[in-house]
Design an enzyme around this catalytic site. Structure first.
Site, short mmCIF file in Angstrom:
data_model
loop_
_atom_site.label_atom_id
_atom_site.label_comp_id
_atom_site.label_asym_id
_atom_site.label_seq_id
_atom_site.Cartn_x
_atom_site.Cartn_y
_atom_site.Cartn_z
N TYR A 159 44.09 -20.58 10.44
CA TYR A 159 43.79 -19.12 10.44
C TYR A 159 42.80 -18.81 11.17
O TYR A 159 42.61 -17.87 12.51
CB TYR A 159 43.77 -18.42 9.13
CG TYR A 159 43.55 -16.94 9.05
CD1 TYR A 159 44.54 -16.10 9.30
CD2 TYR A 159 42.08 -16.60 8.68
CE1 TYR A 159 44.02 -14.63 9.06
CE2 TYR A 159 41.58 -15.25 8.44
CZ TYR A 159 42.84 -14.26 8.90
OH TYR A 159 42.54 -13.02 8.63
N ALA A 187 43.15 -19.59 14.99
CA ALA A 187 43.86 -18.72 15.63
C ALA A 187 43.22 -17.44 15.72
O ALA A 187 43.29 -16.84 16.86
CB ALA A 187 45.15 -18.32 14.68
N1 LIG Z 1 42.19 -8.52 4.11
C1 LIG Z 1 41.11 -9.32 4.63
O1 LIG Z 1 39.86 -9.41 3.70
C2 LIG Z 1 40.77 -9.39 5.95
C3 LIG Z 1 39.38 -9.87 6.57
C4 LIG Z 1 39.46 -10.18 7.67
C5 LIG Z 1 40.50 -9.84 8.75
N2 LIG Z 1 41.54 -9.32 8.18
C6 LIG Z 1 42.70 -9.30 9.10
O2 LIG Z 1 43.00 -8.09 9.16
C7 LIG Z 1 44.44 -7.52 9.58
C8 LIG Z 1 45.38 -6.85 8.09
O3 LIG Z 1 44.92 -7.62 7.23
P1 LIG Z 1 45.43 -7.24 5.62
O4 LIG Z 1 44.65 -7.92 4.53
O5 LIG Z 1 45.26 -5.82 5.59
O6 LIG Z 1 46.90 -7.57 5.55
P2 LIG Z 1 47.98 -7.46 4.19
O7 LIG Z 1 47.42 -6.47 3.45
O8 LIG Z 1 48.27 -8.66 3.71
O9 LIG Z 1 49.13 -7.11 4.90
C9 LIG Z 1 49.81 -7.63 5.83
C10 LIG Z 1 50.91 -6.82 6.49
O10 LIG Z 1 51.29 -7.51 7.50
C11 LIG Z 1 52.90 -7.70 7.52
N3 LIG Z 1 53.38 -8.89 7.72
C12 LIG Z 1 52.87 -10.24 7.40
N4 LIG Z 1 53.66 -11.17 7.82
C13 LIG Z 1 54.51 -10.54 8.98
C14 LIG Z 1 55.51 -11.10 9.61
N5 LIG Z 1 55.74 -12.35 9.98
N6 LIG Z 1 56.11 -10.35 10.49
C15 LIG Z 1 56.11 -9.06 10.52
N7 LIG Z 1 55.02 -8.45 9.47
C16 LIG Z 1 54.24 -9.19 8.63
C17 LIG Z 1 53.14 -7.38 5.84
O11 LIG Z 1 54.38 -6.89 5.55
P3 LIG Z 1 55.55 -8.00 5.39
O12 LIG Z 1 54.84 -9.00 4.34
O13 LIG Z 1 56.67 -7.06 4.57
O14 LIG Z 1 56.08 -8.45 6.61
C18 LIG Z 1 51.93 -6.52 5.78
O15 LIG Z 1 52.49 -5.07 6.35
C19 LIG Z 1 45.08 -9.03 9.63
O16 LIG Z 1 45.16 -9.38 11.05
C20 LIG Z 1 43.96 -9.94 8.83
O17 LIG Z 1 44.03 -11.23 9.13
C21 LIG Z 1 41.96 -9.11 6.97
#
Ligand SMILES: NC(=O)c1ccc[n+]([C@@H]2O[C@H](COP(=O)([O-])OP(=O)(O)OC[C@H]3O[C@@H](n4cnc5c(N)ncnc54)[C@H](OP(=O)(O)O)[C@@H]3O)[C@@H](O)[C@H]2O)c1
Length: 260
Positions: A152, A155
């Site tokens: 991750y 990437a």
């Molecule tokens: N959370 C953190 O602490 C954090 C920290 C740094 C960066 N980020 C980045 O911020 C962004 C959002 O993260 P988040 O934590 O808010 O995400 P999240 O709550 O885990 O939600 C992920 C979203 O992506 C969708 N998704 C996952 N796999 C998919 C696929 N193969 N095709 C289409 N949709 C898909 C999920 O829906 P489905 O499962 O229904 O597909 C959901 O809508 C990401 O890029 C993450 O890397 C997050």
């Protein structure tokens, strides 16, 4: 300026817009007057009839192609693309525990999905000399946490580098490209994870949160970001108020990254 309507007439796509930061970004763009499309594998649990949902697995080339075709045939164009989808589902245990499949699935979701969507939507943005692309990366692209998130972090580092290169190529053609790198975000998934840590350790959720912050090397601001705080930054970056911003990265981490 009337921030409430500053995106009126704009068509926006937020990938992974059903949950977490993506959902908050989608709602923030709606509030600013945009027409908002969200794409994920499963329908959102929380219904909002104003969000146009497209079911799709964006880690597959067919999934990104489906979204590009449906958006362009329904709206004729896309003005704002927020590549928010990102995930890490690989096992802990260090480099030996990680198979080719782990590496490939992580690269597909975190790097190739944005690359394919950008390629699909950019031609009509360039024709109109208008568009904004946001890549949601992570501070792990700068501050790698090894073990289970090794693919991750790699990437996301690739995504940051690609975002800058793409900006160099398409900024002269009128398209702004930006990277947003969040630190820890207090999403629904994160809340459930903290509750599980607390249950297993027989501690409070607050103690579990302190433990995670320590593992990150501390968060000077003393807490994770709320999804709405990340959405506010994105809402600004895609707006006309950010008209000269391109090719840059915005870290939103409460001070987590220890270097300048
Ligand atoms: N959370 C953190 O602490 C954090 C920290 C740094 C960066 N980020 C980045 O911020 C962004 C959002 O993260 P988040 O934590 O808010 O995400 P999240 O709550 O885990 O939600 C992920 C979203 O992506 C969708 N998704 C996952 N796999 C998919 C696929 N193969 N095709 C289409 N949709 C898909 C999920 O829906 P489905 O499962 O229904 O597909 C959901 O809508 C990401 O890029 C993450 O890397 C997050």
């Amino acid at each position: 300026m009337d921030y409430q309507n500053e995106l009126s007439g704009k068509v926006a796509l937020v990938t992974g817009g059903t949950k977490g930061a993506g959902r908050a970004i989608a709602e923030r763009l709606l509030q600013a007057g945009a027409t908002v499309i969200i794409a994920a594998r499963n329908a959102p649990e929380k219904e909002n009839s104003k969000l146009h949902f497209i079911p799709s697995d964006l880690s597959k080339a067919e999934g990104t192609q489906k979204v590009v075709s449906e958006v362009l045939s329904a709206y004729g164009r896309l003005d704002i693309l927020v590549n928010n989808l990102g995930s890490s589902t690989t096992p802990a245990g260090g480099f030996t525990a990680l198979s080719d499949e782990d590496w490939e699935s992580t690269l597909q979701a975190n790097l190739l999905a944005p690359v394919r969507l950008d390629r699909g939507f950019l031609p009509q943005m360039i024709d109109r000399k208008n568009g904004v692309i946001i890549h949601i990366a992570s501070i792990q692209g700068i501050l790698p946490l090894y073990d289970s998130t090794l693919p991750y972090a790699a990437a996301k580092a690739g995504l940051r580098n690609y975002s800058k290169s793409l900006s160099n190529e398409v900024s002269p053609k009128g398209v702004r490209v930006l990277t947003v790198s969040p630190g820890w975000i207090n999403t629904g998934a994160s809340k459930a994870w903290l509750a599980e840590i607390a249950r297993n350790a027989n501690s409070t959720v607050e103690e579990a949160q302190q433990g995670v912050m320590q593992a990150l090397g501390g968060i000077p601001y003393g807490r994770p970001a709320e999804p709405e705080e990340v959405a506010e930054l994105v809402g600004f970056l895609v707006s006309p108020r950010a008209s000269y911003l391109s090719g840059t990265e915005y870290v939103i981490d409460g001070g987590t990254v220890p270097t300048i």
